[in-house]
Design a protein around this motif. Structure first.
Motif, short mmCIF file in Angstrom:
data_model
loop_
_atom_site.label_atom_id
_atom_site.label_comp_id
_atom_site.label_asym_id
_atom_site.label_seq_id
_atom_site.Cartn_x
_atom_site.Cartn_y
_atom_site.Cartn_z
N ALA A 7 65.56 36.46 30.42
CA ALA A 7 65.50 35.90 29.06
C ALA A 7 66.56 34.81 28.90
CB ALA A 7 65.71 36.99 28.03
N THR A 8 66.16 33.71 28.27
CA THR A 8 67.07 32.59 28.07
C THR A 8 67.43 32.39 26.61
OG1 THR A 8 65.15 31.09 28.00
CG2 THR A 8 66.28 31.36 30.13
N GLU A 9 66.75 33.10 25.72
CA GLU A 9 67.03 33.02 24.28
C GLU A 9 67.04 34.43 23.70
OE1 GLU A 9 67.77 30.28 22.74
OE2 GLU A 9 67.19 28.80 24.26
N TRP A 10 67.85 34.66 22.68
CA TRP A 10 67.98 36.00 22.09
C TRP A 10 66.67 36.50 21.51
CZ3 TRP A 10 66.62 36.91 17.10
CH2 TRP A 10 66.53 35.80 16.25
N MET A 63 60.20 30.65 31.23
CA MET A 63 58.86 30.71 31.82
C MET A 63 58.56 32.10 32.38
SD MET A 63 55.95 29.39 32.50
CE MET A 63 56.17 27.65 32.17
N GLU A 64 59.57 32.74 33.03
CA GLU A 64 59.36 34.07 33.60
C GLU A 64 58.99 35.08 32.52
OE1 GLU A 64 62.16 31.95 36.41
OE2 GLU A 64 61.95 32.19 34.22
N ILE A 65 59.65 34.99 31.37
CA ILE A 65 59.37 35.93 30.28
C ILE A 65 57.96 35.72 29.75
CG2 ILE A 65 59.98 36.57 27.92
CD1 ILE A 65 61.93 37.61 30.02
N PHE A 66 57.56 34.47 29.60
CA PHE A 66 56.21 34.17 29.13
C PHE A 66 55.17 34.73 30.08
CE2 PHE A 66 52.53 31.29 29.41
CZ PHE A 66 51.99 31.47 28.13
N LEU A 67 55.34 34.49 31.36
CA LEU A 67 54.37 34.97 32.36
C LEU A 67 54.34 36.50 32.40
CD1 LEU A 67 55.03 32.46 35.29
CD2 LEU A 67 53.09 32.48 33.69
N PHE A 68 55.52 37.12 32.30
CA PHE A 68 55.59 38.58 32.32
C PHE A 68 54.87 39.17 31.11
CE2 PHE A 68 57.91 42.59 31.43
CZ PHE A 68 57.62 43.26 32.61
N PHE A 69 55.11 38.60 29.93
CA PHE A 69 54.46 39.10 28.71
C PHE A 69 52.95 38.94 28.78
CE2 PHE A 69 52.76 38.76 24.43
CZ PHE A 69 53.32 39.86 23.81
N MET A 109 63.72 36.27 22.50
CA MET A 109 62.78 36.80 23.48
C MET A 109 62.82 38.33 23.51
SD MET A 109 63.18 34.13 26.67
CE MET A 109 62.67 32.42 26.52
N PHE A 110 63.99 38.90 23.23
CA PHE A 110 64.12 40.36 23.25
C PHE A 110 63.30 41.01 22.13
CE2 PHE A 110 67.71 39.01 25.76
CZ PHE A 110 67.80 39.99 26.74
N LEU A 111 62.88 40.24 21.13
CA LEU A 111 62.05 40.77 20.06
C LEU A 111 60.65 41.13 20.54
CD1 LEU A 111 63.05 38.33 17.15
CD2 LEU A 111 63.95 40.63 17.63
N LEU A 112 60.29 40.66 21.75
CA LEU A 112 58.99 40.99 22.33
C LEU A 112 58.98 42.38 22.97
CD1 LEU A 112 58.18 37.61 24.13
CD2 LEU A 112 57.15 38.45 22.02
N LEU A 113 60.16 42.94 23.21
CA LEU A 113 60.22 44.22 23.91
C LEU A 113 59.47 45.36 23.22
CD1 LEU A 113 63.87 44.20 25.31
CD2 LEU A 113 61.75 44.40 26.64
N PRO A 114 59.54 45.50 21.88
CA PRO A 114 58.76 46.58 21.25
C PRO A 114 57.26 46.51 21.53
CG PRO A 114 60.39 45.75 19.71
CD PRO A 114 60.41 44.82 20.91
N ILE A 115 56.74 45.30 21.72
CA ILE A 115 55.32 45.16 22.06
C ILE A 115 55.07 45.71 23.45
CG2 ILE A 115 53.38 43.56 22.34
CD1 ILE A 115 54.71 41.72 20.33
N HIS A 116 55.97 45.43 24.38
CA HIS A 116 55.86 45.99 25.73
C HIS A 116 55.87 47.52 25.67
CE1 HIS A 116 56.18 42.38 28.23
NE2 HIS A 116 57.11 41.93 27.40
#
Length: 248
Positions: free
Chosen positions: A145-148, A1-7, A150-157
């Motif tokens: 992050a709770t799943e691997w 949930m934290e990753i979703f809200l942060f993104f 999720m780190f695929l979102l980092l390039p968008i950040h």
């Protein structure tokens, strides 16, 4: 949930600064604000865009050129004169950097009134700043992050500002619907713009370049416009007179 809200927070706060401050203010001067508030929004742009900070000055000048020369060889970013999305992004980057570092020969009329705060421009474009923000994003993902995948979102950040730009500059000139006949390929990408805070009403914007509300038809809700109206009511900004139109 934290990753979703942060993104989601990073996506929309970065986009808000791009559409409100860089686009509607720096490029089009749809409203005015005091020098103090201009510096506040300059600083918020650096914070919210982070590693992908876009100079309000370079963005404003380049976007004015886009409107003046849309879909011609002089357009800084036109799908009609690019072999691919990445080719257009590369050309845009080079054009942007030439303006940012004052290596251009652009007419003075395109630069008139565009905000420029050298202090934040220098910080935002500094690689230590960009890397610092990138390290912060990575740290946050390592913590929450709770799943691997999720780190695929980092390039968008890392590239949030350019990602927002390419969605409109490429896709909104190739796909969507048209409300108005204009002299270029600008289209409305989404009938309900939940994704780009009004930016996807690109055909409307190319027809009414100085209008603060990008929505025109009854179902075209521009989420940024109520924010602009609120700031106007609070006397933080001042909308130019006769800026709105009735819906179709």
């Amino acid at each position: 949930m934290e990753i979703f809200l942060f993104f989601v927070a990073h996506w929309y706060l970065s986009l808000l600064m791009q559409t409100f401050f860089l686009h509607r203010y720096a490029a089009h001067k749809m409203f005015t604000m005091s020098p103090t508030w201009e510096k506040i929004f300059y600083t918020l742009t650096w914070i919210f865009q982070g590693s992908s900070f876009l100079s309000p000055y370079a963005y404003g000048v380049m976007h004015r050129l886009h409107h003046a020369h849309a879909d011609t060889e002089e357009d800084p970013h036109s799908p009609s004169f690019s072999s691919s999305l990445f080719d257009m992004m590369w050309k845009t980057k080079n054009y942007y950097n030439n303006i940012l570092h004052h290596r251009d020969s652009i007419e003075a009329k395109f630069k008139k009134g565009v905000p420029h705060w050298a202090f934040i421009e220098k910080i935002g474009d500094n690689w230590l700043s960009r890397l610092g923000w990138g390290v912060f994003y990575i740290w946050f993902y390592v913590q929450f992050a709770t799943e691997w995948w999720m780190f695929l979102l980092l390039p968008i950040h890392f590239l949030m500002g350019p990602v927002h730009g390419v969605i409109i500059n490429w896709y909104a000139h190739r796909y969507g619907y048209v409300n108005f006949k204009v002299d270029d390929t600008a289209k409305n990408l989404l009938p309900f713009d939940f994704l780009m805070m009004g930016e996807s009403y690109h055909n409307n914007h190319h027809k009414f370049g100085g209008r603060a509300n990008f929505g025109v038809r009854w179902f075209e809700f521009d989420p940024t416009y109520p924010f602009i109206k609120l700031l106007h009511a609070l006397k933080i900004i001042r909308l130019k007179p006769n800026n709105d139109l009735h819906y179709m």
